[in-house]
Scaffold this motif. Structure first.
Motif, PDB file in Angstrom:
ATOM      1  N   GLY A   1      44.751 -18.389  41.039  1.00 18.85           N
ATOM      2  CA  GLY A   1      45.879 -17.491  41.271  1.00 18.85           C
ATOM      3  C   GLY A   1      45.455 -16.216  41.966  1.00 18.85           C
ATOM      4  N   ALA A   2      44.211 -16.162  42.402  1.00 13.19           N
ATOM      5  CA  ALA A   2      43.679 -14.951  43.029  1.00 13.19           C
ATOM      6  C   ALA A   2      43.662 -15.091  44.550  1.00 13.19           C
ATOM      7  N   LEU A   3      43.676 -13.959  45.196  1.00 14.50           N
ATOM      8  CA  LEU A   3      43.526 -13.886  46.646  1.00 14.50           C
ATOM      9  C   LEU A   3      42.170 -13.279  46.957  1.00 14.50           C
ATOM     10  N   ALA A   4      41.366 -13.986  47.760  1.00 17.52           N
ATOM     11  CA  ALA A   4      40.143 -13.398  48.309  1.00 17.52           C
ATOM     12  C   ALA A   4      40.517 -12.772  49.645  1.00 17.52           C
ATOM     13  N   TYR A   5      40.132 -11.514  49.847  1.00 18.10           N
ATOM     14  CA  TYR A   5      40.536 -10.852  51.081  1.00 18.10           C
ATOM     15  C   TYR A   5      39.546  -9.766  51.482  1.00 18.10           C
ATOM     16  N   VAL A   6      39.722  -9.292  52.698  1.00 23.56           N
ATOM     17  CA  VAL A   6      38.999  -8.120  53.180  1.00 23.56           C
ATOM     18  C   VAL A   6      39.971  -6.950  53.152  1.00 23.56           C
ATOM     19  N   ALA A   7      39.606  -5.906  52.422  1.00 27.08           N
ATOM     20  CA  ALA A   7      40.397  -4.675  52.446  1.00 27.08           C
ATOM     21  C   ALA A   7      39.885  -3.810  53.592  1.00 27.08           C
ATOM     22  N   ILE A   8      40.806  -3.317  54.405  1.00 31.00           N
ATOM     23  CA  ILE A   8      40.445  -2.445  55.529  1.00 31.00           C
ATOM     24  C   ILE A   8      40.837  -1.023  55.161  1.00 31.00           C
ATOM     25  N   SER A   9      39.884  -0.130  55.152  1.00 27.97           N
ATOM     26  CA  SER A   9      40.157   1.246  54.756  1.00 27.97           C
ATOM     27  C   SER A   9      40.959   1.971  55.826  1.00 27.97           C
ATOM     28  N   SER A  10      42.140   2.424  55.465  1.00 30.43           N
ATOM     29  CA  SER A  10      42.989   3.153  56.415  1.00 30.43           C
ATOM     30  C   SER A  10      42.525   4.592  56.608  1.00 30.43           C
TER      31      SER A  10
END
Length: 601
Positions: free
Chosen positions: A340-349
């Motif tokens: 139920g999890a999402l693996a992702y890349v967070a991009i710092s704004s």
């Protein structure tokens, strides 16, 4: 919740309890006093099944009422904290229920039955009034802490105050109560500074009654109080950040020892009353938790029967999974759990040049998600993602705002062209350099970061990988915005699961600008879009369940337009259960094995 897999907490599915799906003013009253077991056998609801591949996804493997022995959990890092009021890893929200009883919790059961909320410390689900702005709970009478002192609602109130209003002392965990209680952080300095009696918005008119007064209706409140932040804490025993060394138990087990960086041992709590608890049993005599064991060593110890379970629940390392899956005897002990999890890349704004949306969109188009999936071990670790909400979460709507041929990103002709066009629009036609963070003790996450690094190179984005330990990833590194800015962490590897099974429980802490914290931050992108913030607040106060569900999908798309998150995989995790482990099943509430009833032969 970060699932550490990602933060909790959890992993969320489309089925929701009647309490959350109904109108805000619907009330639910439970009986007081004792409780009956949910099953004549192990205490879990579900069918007993023989060991086989994926058997634990739908049934209870090795169901048993055998008591005795030692259950051993191993962890490749350290927890963020074992203090129930200072943790936000999904595995700790799962594990902490052994020693900390929140007002409500999820039924220990495989399949969709595991998403049903059950009263825990409380006698029933909440009674809602004032249009959904007031929630009342009654706790079971006669309960005692492990030290023999009585448990009262004043201890629950204090637990909420310390976990939500003392960020300089306890920085982990969500701050929903801080945001939604009437007298929020602008008026209350927290229990370590305020000595005047605490929050006025939480009333305890008698030792078994607690009343929460909110500043707006909150449809998911019964879910919110399933957080370990509502597990009682005796104020006289609280010594702030050091409370983790001497946690006072309200559950079936209590700490006999704890050592930072090494591990902990839990034993049976003699003051736990099974007559008041329909959910727990005291099967093992002892529970050992060992920290900082290399992931491949954890995997091999499980296969050899030298450990009971991997506490993190994040899955086997790619280096060991291939061998285990190719061995029929070992494969029978594996569950490919939908986390139920999402693996992702967070991009710092807030890290240049990603303060320009076109630079962020260039990354959206450039990342080769197929290579990322391959790096982590292939489709057994999840399907390629294009949305913030996973398909298992209420409100999910399929779409792809940044499509490329075969999800190959810059390794496809169209992906390369789209990424370069966005780089030109952000004033960086030749590319630039940045850093990406990943957790040093998670080999699969590092492999994914390496795939991201390789797929950004063709467009001229040069990425350096910076590794940090899981136990401090959110307090000191990726979750500390000042550190992110100072160390040019433009990209951060992340995995996230819902705090509870609704779109709000998944989205709020990673998208709402008001959730950004100086430490323990989950909104790694520091997205603070007024439109997204307003839509989240409006949706959770809407009494129409269908309208709320539709809103989550709309918010998902609004966030993706800001390109602050690059969805990689809708995660699945290969979990190994040795032959000696009993009462083993995957709970959809946490997306990993349910630790509440695990025993050993």
């Amino acid at each position: 919740m970060a699932n550490h897999a990602a933060r909790r907490r959890t992993k969320a599915f489309a089925v929701v309890s009647a309490a959350a799906a109904g109108a805000l003013v619907v009330t639910s009253c439970g009986s007081s006093g004792g409780a009956k077991s949910t099953s004549p056998a192990a205490g879990a609801s579900g069918s007993s099944v023989a060991a086989a591949y994926n058997a634990g996804n739908t049934g209870i493997v090795n169901e048993s009422t055998h008591a005795g022995g030692t259950v051993t959990y191993q962890l490749s890092s350290t927890p963020d904290s074992m203090d129930p009021g200072n943790t936000y890893y999904a595995f700790m929200w799962d594990f902490s229920r052994l020693y900390a009883r929140p007002l409500t919790t999820f039924t220990p059961a495989p399949g969709q039955a595991g998403l049903k909320l059950a009263p825990d410390l409380a006698t029933g689900l909440g009674q809602s009034s004032d249009g959904g702005k007031t929630w009342t709970y009654h706790i079971r009478p006669g309960l005692r802490f492990s030290d023999g002192t009585p448990i009262t609602t004043a201890d629950v109130k204090y637990a909420v105050e310390r976990s939500n209003f003392a960020p300089d002392v306890l920085s982990n965990g969500p701050t929903y109560f801080n945001k939604y209680l009437v007298d929020n952080a602008t008026k209350y300095a927290g229990p370590y500074q305020d000595k005047a009696g605490g929050l006025n918005s939480i009333e305890t008119p008698d030792p078994t009654t607690i009343v929460f007064h909110l500043n707006q209706p909150f449809a998911d409140f019964d879910y919110l109080v399933s957080s370990p932040e509502t597990a009682p804490v005796p104020q006289a025993k609280d010594n702030g950040a050091d409370y983790v060394k001497n946690v006072v138990s309200s559950g079936a087990y209590m700490f006999s020892s704890y050592q930072d960086g090494v591990g902990a041992t839990l034993v049976k709590n003699p003051n736990w009353d099974p007559g008041s608890d329909a959910l727990r049993k005291q099967y093992p005599d002892k529970i050992n938790v060992q920290f900082n064991v290399a992931q491949t060593t954890v995997d091999n110890n499980l296969i050899a029967g030298n450990a009971t379970l991997d506490l993190a629940g994040a899955g086997m390392a790619a280096a060991t999974q291939a061998t285990a899956l190719s061995n029929p005897a070992q494969k029978a002990h594996i569950d490919d759990a939908i986390s139920g999890a999402l693996a992702y890349v967070a991009i710092s704004s807030n890290v240049a040049p990603f303060d320009n949306v076109h630079c962020r969109q260039a990354v959206e188009y450039a990342i080769d998600k197929t290579s990322v999936q391959t790096a982590t071990g292939g489709p057994v670790h999840g399907d390629i993602a294009s949305t913030v909400l996973p398909p298992t979460v209420s409100g999910y709507q399929p779409y792809n705002m940044y499509p490329t041929t075969d999800n190959k990103g810059a390794n496809s002709a169209d992906g390369l062209a789209k990424a370069k066009d966005q780089l030109a629009q952000c004033g960086k036609p030749g590319g630039f350099s940045t850093n990406i963070s990943a957790r040093s003790d998670r080999p699969n996450e590092i492999a994914m970061a390496q795939a991201v690094q390789a797929s950004l190179k063709p467009v001229g984005i040069n990425v350096n990988i910076q590794q940090y330990p899981s136990g401090k990833y959110f307090t000191d590194n990726a979750g500390a915005p000042a550190f992110v800015h100072q160390n040019d962490l433009g990209l951060m590897m992340m995995a996230w699961a819902a705090d509870w099974p609704t779109g709000y429980g998944f989205l709020e802490q990673i998208l709402d600008g008001q959730a950004i914290k100086a430490s323990g931050n989950s909104n790694l992108s520091e997205l603070n879009d007024p439109n997204v913030n307003q839509m989240l607040a409006a949706a959770i106060s809407n009494p129409d369940a269908a309208a709320r569900t539709a809103a989550w999908g709309t918010i998902d798309k609004a966030a993706m337009q800001q390109a602050a998150i690059v969805p990689l995989l809708y995660r699945k995790d290969l979990l190994y259960r040795p032959e000696a482990a009993t009462n083993v099943f995957v709970t959809p509430a946490y997306g990993m094995y349910d630790y509440l009833l695990v025993g050993t032969k």
